[in-house]
Design a protein around this motif. Structure first.
Motif, PDB file in Angstrom:
ATOM      1  N   UNK A 202       0.811  -1.221   0.000  1.00 53.46           N
ATOM      2  CA  UNK A 202       0.000   0.000   0.000  1.00 53.46           C
ATOM      3  C   UNK A 202       0.845   1.272   0.000  1.00 53.46           C
ATOM      4  N   UNK A 203       2.167   1.129   0.154  1.00 55.51           N
ATOM      5  CA  UNK A 203       3.054   2.280   0.287  1.00 55.51           C
ATOM      6  C   UNK A 203       4.140   2.239  -0.772  1.00 55.51           C
ATOM      7  N   UNK A 204       4.626   3.414  -1.140  1.00 52.38           N
ATOM      8  CA  UNK A 204       5.843   3.491  -1.933  1.00 52.38           C
ATOM      9  C   UNK A 204       6.647   4.702  -1.498  1.00 52.38           C
ATOM     10  N   UNK A 205       7.942   4.640  -1.742  1.00 48.30           N
ATOM     11  CA  UNK A 205       8.856   5.717  -1.369  1.00 48.30           C
ATOM     12  C   UNK A 205       9.141   6.586  -2.589  1.00 48.30           C
ATOM     13  N   UNK A 206       8.919   7.877  -2.457  1.00 52.14           N
ATOM     14  CA  UNK A 206       9.226   8.801  -3.550  1.00 52.14           C
ATOM     15  C   UNK A 206      10.687   9.240  -3.521  1.00 52.14           C
ATOM     16  N   UNK A 207      11.271   9.267  -2.332  1.00 58.93           N
ATOM     17  CA  UNK A 207      12.692   9.602  -2.188  1.00 58.93           C
ATOM     18  C   UNK A 207      13.250   8.868  -0.983  1.00 58.93           C
ATOM     19  N   UNK A 208      14.502   8.484  -1.075  1.00 59.20           N
ATOM     20  CA  UNK A 208      15.218   7.855   0.040  1.00 59.20           C
ATOM     21  C   UNK A 208      16.600   8.486   0.088  1.00 59.20           C
ATOM     22  N   UNK A 209      17.073   8.801   1.291  1.00 61.25           N
ATOM     23  CA  UNK A 209      18.391   9.418   1.396  1.00 61.25           C
ATOM     24  C   UNK A 209      18.991   9.237   2.768  1.00 61.25           C
ATOM     25  N   UNK A 210      20.208   9.701   2.920  1.00 62.21           N
ATOM     26  CA  UNK A 210      20.890   9.697   4.210  1.00 62.21           C
ATOM     27  C   UNK A 210      21.395  11.113   4.484  1.00 62.21           C
ATOM     28  N   UNK A 211      21.694  11.363   5.742  1.00 57.89           N
ATOM     29  CA  UNK A 211      22.223  12.662   6.152  1.00 57.89           C
ATOM     30  C   UNK A 211      23.697  12.508   6.464  1.00 57.89           C
ATOM     31  N   UNK A 212      24.550  13.158   5.652  1.00 62.41           N
ATOM     32  CA  UNK A 212      25.993  13.025   5.814  1.00 62.41           C
ATOM     33  C   UNK A 212      26.643  14.269   6.404  1.00 62.41           C
ATOM     34  N   UNK A 213      25.878  15.354   6.516  1.00 63.26           N
ATOM     35  CA  UNK A 213      26.450  16.592   7.048  1.00 63.26           C
ATOM     36  C   UNK A 213      26.805  16.421   8.515  1.00 63.26           C
TER      37      UNK A 213
END
Length: 233
Positions: A202-213
């Protein structure tokens, strides 16, 4: 009308001890704040030895405007088996529970049935074992627990401790599918996607990321990973 979206993040805090060997819960909270997430699933949120007091104190989290999902154990723990979940205002909690996981090491997962901008949502926060056979048994245990619950859109989020593509986990998790995400470990030069999400259809991801700062590259040995979710058409 633009579809409703929700950002969820997962972060292994390493008990708020950074790569500089300093325990800095304020620094860990700074990383969490920068994620822009409405739901944050945490691992190693409590100290290791009983009664496992919180490594990230609840009062600090609440002062920053977060709600701690009530799954904590005695002794001031933020979570259960080190797993915790934080919510921004506007996310309601309908039910919570713990899921005992088999394996060589003591492990558990947490479940929260939530009311979100996407509607009803179930989030499972987990930290799987170091041995492959234990991880497969643990995913199977989560699948069995989900089978006995009323269906609803579901996210598995956490540290799966699986190097590579995690195809075996994907084959074991029949009700969800793993989504491709960035490498998150080790934080200074990530090569392994240990921190992942798996979504029900029922779900999908439009964006996936990590925080490197900074300070994310020093606050833990893991980077936080986030996903923007929508309901599938």
């Amino acid at each position: 009308m633009k579809p409703a979206t929700l950002r969820i993040a997962t972060y292994n805090l390493q008990k708020c001890v950074g790569l500089d060997l300093r325990r800095r819960p304020d620094r860990s909270l700074e990383v969490i704040e920068a994620l822009g997430a409405q739901i944050v699933v945490l691992q190693e949120a409590d100290k290791r030895l009983p009664p496992r007091p919180a490594a990230l104190p609840a009062f600090m989290v609440e002062d920053a405007g977060w709600r701690v999902v009530p799954v904590g154990g005695p002794g001031g723990s933020l979570g259960w088996h080190g797993n915790a979940m934080l919510l921004r205002p506007g996310i309601g909690v309908e039910a919570t529970d713990g899921i005992e996981l088999p394996g060589f090491e003591p492990r558990g997962a947490i479940r929260a049935d939530l009311d979100t901008p996407l509607g009803p949502l179930r989030v499972i926060g987990l930290h799987l074992g170091l041995r492959r056979r234990d991880r497969l048994r643990q995913i199977a245990a989560i699948e069995r627990a989900l089978h006995h619950l009323p269906p609803r859109p579901t996210v598995l989020a956490g540290d799966f401790n699986a190097w590579g593509r995690a195809a075996a986990l994907d084959a074991t998790a029949h009700s969800v599918r793993f989504i491709h995400g960035p490498a998150s470990y080790p934080a200074p030069r990530p090569v392994a996607a240990l921190d992942r999400f798996a979504l029900s259809p029922q779900l999908h991801a439009t964006r996936v990321g990590s925080t490197r700062a900074q300070p994310a590259r020093v606050a833990s040995d893991h980077l936080p990973v986030w996903a923007d979710l929508e309901l599938s058409a």
